[in-house]
Design an enzyme around this catalytic site. Structure first.
Site, PDB file in Angstrom:
ATOM      1  N   GLU A 187       0.828  -1.213   0.000  1.00  0.00           N
ATOM      2  CA  GLU A 187       0.000   0.000   0.000  1.00  0.00           C
ATOM      3  C   GLU A 187       0.863   1.265   0.000  1.00  0.00           C
ATOM      4  O   GLU A 187       0.619   2.196   0.774  1.00  0.00           O
ATOM      5  CB  GLU A 187      -0.960  -0.015   1.193  1.00  0.00           C
ATOM      6  CG  GLU A 187      -1.949  -1.171   1.139  1.00  0.00           C
ATOM      7  CD  GLU A 187      -2.975  -1.137   2.266  1.00  0.00           C
ATOM      8  OE1 GLU A 187      -2.634  -0.657   3.364  1.00  0.00           O
ATOM      9  OE2 GLU A 187      -4.113  -1.580   2.047  1.00  0.00           O
ATOM     10  N   GLU A 257      -6.898  -7.379  -1.344  1.00  0.00           N
ATOM     11  CA  GLU A 257      -7.571  -7.286  -0.045  1.00  0.00           C
ATOM     12  C   GLU A 257      -9.026  -6.890  -0.238  1.00  0.00           C
ATOM     13  O   GLU A 257      -9.340  -5.726  -0.472  1.00  0.00           O
ATOM     14  CB  GLU A 257      -6.882  -6.267   0.876  1.00  0.00           C
ATOM     15  CG  GLU A 257      -5.506  -6.688   1.347  1.00  0.00           C
ATOM     16  CD  GLU A 257      -4.946  -5.757   2.420  1.00  0.00           C
ATOM     17  OE1 GLU A 257      -5.735  -4.968   3.002  1.00  0.00           O
ATOM     18  OE2 GLU A 257      -3.726  -5.806   2.669  1.00  0.00           O
TER      19      GLU A 257
END
Length: 731
Positions: A187, A257
């Protein structure tokens, strides 16, 4: 000439290595990709995955959890690699017990599933310090997650260690193992956008470094946003990813995710996500060309010891399809299992073409996939969050509930709709049932040290807490003395002075002359705190003892080297004849941890080092101990600590994690949340007005048949009379 010969030899060696790797790949299979999907042995695959973090359950639990994941029709298990668990001290590695990564991956392989290994080594994951070891903070000149030499050097050493270990154990797919994907960083896109050029340079260095390790499988970078190196696949994270498109159209559409719920933070309600919405998000992603989807989490597990991130609860249940204890959460588990079956029925058509999309109404669509061999699959979608509709497709009428997708694996018959939940019959619900109560407790009251106590050291400044503890303990004592004249006005008036302490967090217990004066604590949104109230003082020497406690270290961001904890000041005492006295720059003494920690009273050996007596209830800084025999059966177990305040608990010397039962959940709850419409982590909440967590997982494998030692440390003041051992069942 000599140099020329060496170059020729080197070229021949490189050719040999390339040919060897190619031959091995032909024997065991290879992993690559095109724009449509990950290709395994040159076959496109629709891959359904689930996150299971090996340290958040015990090795004894792993086989059953993995088998349940397989039974739900998953293809892949995804996990982070937790750097601080594997290298707690620089150069000293640990791969045993819950951190036996190789064993975990081999069990997945034995079950016939693939592995997505997220090496990072930054994890986030609501894990202490984001998975970074605290020693990394003190490498000279380091700056985390940017174009910084010391950081990149340590990151490369650890990443290389993991890749080499996987190779040595023959765990990559080209070696005959289960690992088909790796991940570098995590991320990072928002961080890169924030810091600019150094972030961009670091991104491209990380991708190149990863590729140089020759793992033989594709590398991904999740949530990388716009700046994506050519040699990695950019992927999506979020509650929904149907609109995500890789920057490079030659790469497949992957979702690393899909948040099945959300984590619980102390002082907040418990989030949950309806099964219908999770299923809708998956079907919508697949119908829009997605080919890899991972549930984060499929099994959340437990933050044992002090592994939880800042203000994150010990339970990492996450409302996942398998609950914290490894039991199916119904109806979510079965509803998603049926979804996976439907998607697999569609796989031949899905991997053979792009979708043909037609409108079926103002908020309705059909996505149709077909192959040259005649297979056909259709997804009929209703995006309206309020109304069911009837649509006509291929001359047939279908009723679509609000916010739902129907799946037709043959383009004719509906086999699944995301909003129609067929619960197991009879309905199954989890419950906690006491199995052992009325325990026989003893207690030991910990010491409140003073500025001249043994084992302290003294400086004329306030120290940052982690610089002192290196996170070996949650606790640091700050101690100083204040001398007051008998002529102080507040003494003559029968009043009290006002003590103000500013702290970077997270919890502060204030003692004056050995007596508790009060507490203060922060929150995830605002970890900093201020204690400001009147305190009891007398003429002469007054001994101030401040116990600062952390509740996990920050797990997000980039400048981890700058993160501070503890009492940083200012510290002032007001209401004196002189006005306000600044205590910040006077001499302070320090002591790391509590006396009980120092003596290790939580295990059988250390327990004998202190004098235990009758239980002292509702008092601060008390250790409680008892023993019990293991209950029969195989049901998962937990401690009910709802009557306690805050601290930590141990079973036979092993920490089951922090407890903070008296931190009551504040917020607006809705126990019957409507599945339809866009989900956020605050949409569906439960347990308002209750403890954020009262049950704490006790792994069966940590118990012995008789005489199990249970130790609970209480900072705040609790009542062990109501502590019990419960079993979790589904009925």
């Amino acid at each position: 000439m000599l140099c020329g010969k060496e170059n020729n030899v080197m070229k021949m060696m490189l050719v040999y290595v390339f040919v060897l790797i190619t031959l091995i790949s032909c024997v065991y299979g290879n992993v690559w990709y095109d724009y449509r999907a990950i290709k395994i042995n040159d076959q496109r695959r629709i891959l359904l995955s689930g996150s299971i973090h090996y340290p958040r359950s015990t090795p004894e639990m792993w086989p059953d959890i993995i088998e349940k994941a397989k039974d739900s029709q998953l293809d892949v298990i995804q996990t982070y690699v937790f750097w601080n668990g594997h290298e707690p001290s620089e150069g000293k590695y640990y791969f045993e017990g819950r951190y036996d990564l190789v064993k975990f991956i081999k069990l997945i392989h034995q079950a016939g599933l693939f592995v997505h290994l997220r090496i990072g080594p930054f994890a986030c994951a609501e894990w202490n310090f984001g998975g970074f070891p605290v020693w990394l903070k003190y490498v000279p000149g380091i700056e985390f997650r940017t174009d910084n030499g010391p950081f990149k050097e340590k990151m490369q050493v650890f990443t290389t260690k993991i890749v080499d270990m996987m190779k040595a154990e023959k765990l990559f797919h080209w070696q005959g193992g289960p690992i088909i994907l790796n991940q570098i960083e995590n991320e990072y896109g928002p961080v890169e956008w924030e810091i600019g050029a150094p972030g961009k340079a670091y991104t491209h260095w990380a991708a190149q470094m990863a590729q140089s390790l020759n793992a033989g499988v594709p590398w991904i970078m999740c949530k990388q946003d716009s700046d994506v190196p050519d040699n990695v696949i950019d992927t999506c994270n979020g509650f929904y990813c149907e609109g995500f498109v890789p920057k490079d159209k030659s790469k497949p559409k992957m979702w690393t995710e899909n948040w099945t719920g959300w984590y619980t933070e102390y002082g907040k309600p418990v989030p949950y996500r309806p099964a219908e919405d999770v299923a809708f998000s998956v079907a919508r992603f697949i119908q829009n060309g997605g080919s890899f989807m991972n549930y984060y989490m499929f099994h959340g597990g437990t933050n044992f010891e002090t592994t939880a991130g800042r203000f994150v609860s010990t339970s990492y249940d996450y409302d996942a399809p398998l609950d914290e204890y490894g039991l199916p959460r119904e109806p979510k588990y079965t509803h998603l299992k049926n979804l996976h079956k439907a998607i697999k029925m569609c796989e031949p058509a899905l991997v053979s073409s792009d979708a043909k999309v037609t409108n079926l109404g103002s908020n309705q669509e059909a996505h149709v996939y077909s192959s040259n061999s005649g297979s056909c699959a259709a997804f009929l979608a209703n995006y309206d969050p309020k109304w069911s509709v009837k649509v006509t497709f291929s001359g047939m009428e279908f009723e679509l509930p609000a916010w739902s997708i129907s799946i037709l694996p043959d383009c004719k018959k509906e086999v699944y709709n995301t909003a129609r939940v067929n619960e197991p019959s009879p309905k199954l619900h989890s419950k906690m049932t006491p199995v052992i109560s009325n325990l026989n407790w003893q207690s030991y009251s910990d010491e409140v040290p003073t500025a001249d106590s043994p084992g302290t050291f003294r400086e004329k400044k306030l120290y940052e807490q982690i610089n002192m503890t290196w996170d070996k303990s949650d606790y640091l004592w700050y101690m100083t003395d204040v001398v007051l004249d008998g002529n102080e006005g507040f003494l003559k008036k029968g009043d009290e002075p006002w003590l103000t302490v500013n702290s970077a967090g997270h919890v502060l217990h204030v003692f004056v002359n050995g007596q508790l004066q009060g507490h203060a604590y922060g929150s995830l949104a605002k970890p900093q705190l201020t204690f400001s109230q009147k305190v009891k003082m007398t003429a002469g020497v007054n001994r101030i003892s401040l116990l600062s406690a952390v509740v996990g270290l920050a797990n997000v961001g980039w400048h981890f080297e700058r993160y501070n904890q503890g009492v940083l000041g200012p510290v002032t005492l007001s209401g004196l004849n002189e006005g306000t006295r600044d205590l910040t720059w006077q001499y302070w003494s320090y002591k790391i941890g509590t006396k009980g920690e120092e003596q290790q009273v939580y295990n059988s050996g250390g327990s004998s080092h202190v004098q235990w007596g009758p239980p002292a209830w509702k008092q601060p800084l008390v250790w409680y101990k008892t023993t019990f025999d293991a209950p029969g059966g195989n049901d998962p177990l937990a401690l009910d600590l709802g009557s306690m305040g805050k601290g930590q608990a141990w079973i036979n010397g092993q920490s089951i994690g922090r407890h903070w039962s008296n931190n009551i959940a504040k917020g607006s709850c809705n126990d019957n949340c409507n599945y339809a419409g866009t989900y956020t982590e605050t949409k569906c909440l439960s347990d308002c007005g209750k403890s954020s967590q009262k049950w704490y997982h006790v792994p069966r494998s940590w118990l012995q048949p008789r005489g199990n030692l249970l130790v609970v440390f209480e900072e705040w003041g609790g009542d062990t009379k109501w502590v019990s051992l419960v079993k979790r069942t589904i009925a």
